[in-house]
Design an enzyme around this catalytic site. Structure first.
Site, PDB file in Angstrom:
ATOM      1  N   CYS A  31       0.831  -1.211   0.000  1.00 21.82           N
ATOM      2  CA  CYS A  31       0.000   0.000   0.000  1.00 21.82           C
ATOM      3  C   CYS A  31       0.867   1.264   0.000  1.00 21.82           C
ATOM      4  CB  CYS A  31      -0.912  -0.051   1.228  1.00 21.82           C
ATOM      5  SG  CYS A  31      -1.756   1.476   1.621  1.00 21.82           S
ATOM      6  N   CYS A  34       0.095   3.802   2.738  1.00 20.62           N
ATOM      7  CA  CYS A  34       0.534   3.262   4.024  1.00 20.62           C
ATOM      8  C   CYS A  34       2.016   3.565   4.245  1.00 20.62           C
ATOM      9  CB  CYS A  34       0.310   1.751   4.087  1.00 20.62           C
ATOM     10  SG  CYS A  34      -1.415   1.241   3.939  1.00 20.62           S
TER      11      CYS A  34
END
Length: 106
Positions: A31, A34
Site C-alpha cells: 500500500c 501506508c
C-alpha cells in the site's frame, strides 16, 4: 512509546486491555499511502512519547481483526481510549490532523 506490531493473536492484549490512548494502523506492505503514513506515525510517536501507543497491524497477515473492526480500505487508523474504539480515519492524513484527533481523546 515505541511503535509495536500486533497480530490477530496479540491485538487484545496490546490494544484492548490497556489504559490510555492507542492508535492502530491497519496497513499492508504493498500500500503506497501506508508507506507514506509510516514516517508520520514515527514522528507522532517521538513527539507524544508516553501519552500515546501506536500499534501496526498488517491486514494481509491478520484479516480477522481487520474484519472485526470493518476495515475495508487502507490505511485506516482506529483510535482506542481505554480499550474501546473512539474514532476512525481512512486514508493518508497530516501529522497535525492526527495530533488533533489524539488530543480530542486524551
Amino acid at each position: 512509546m515505541a511503535i509495536v506490531n500486533v497480530s490477530d493473536q496479540t491485538f487484545n492484549n496490546e490494544v484492548q486491555t490497556g489504559e490510555g490512548t492507542v492508535v492502530v494502523d491497519f496497513w499492508a506492505p504493498w500500500c503506497g499511502p501506508c508507506k507514506m503514513l509510516a514516517p508520520i506515525l514515527d514522528e507522532l510517536s517521538s513527539e507524544l512519547g508516553d501519552s500515546l501507543k501506536i500499534a501496526k497491524l498488517n491486514v494481509d497477515e491478520n484479516p480477522e481483526t481487520a474484519s472485526k473492526f470493518g476495515v475495508m480500505s487502507i490505511p485506516t487508523l482506529i483510535f482506542f481510549k481505554d480499550g474501546q474504539p473512539v474514532d476512525k480515519v481512512v486514508g493518508l492524513n497530516s501529522k497535525e490532523s492526527l495530533k488533533n484527533i489524539v488530543a480530542k481523546h486524551q
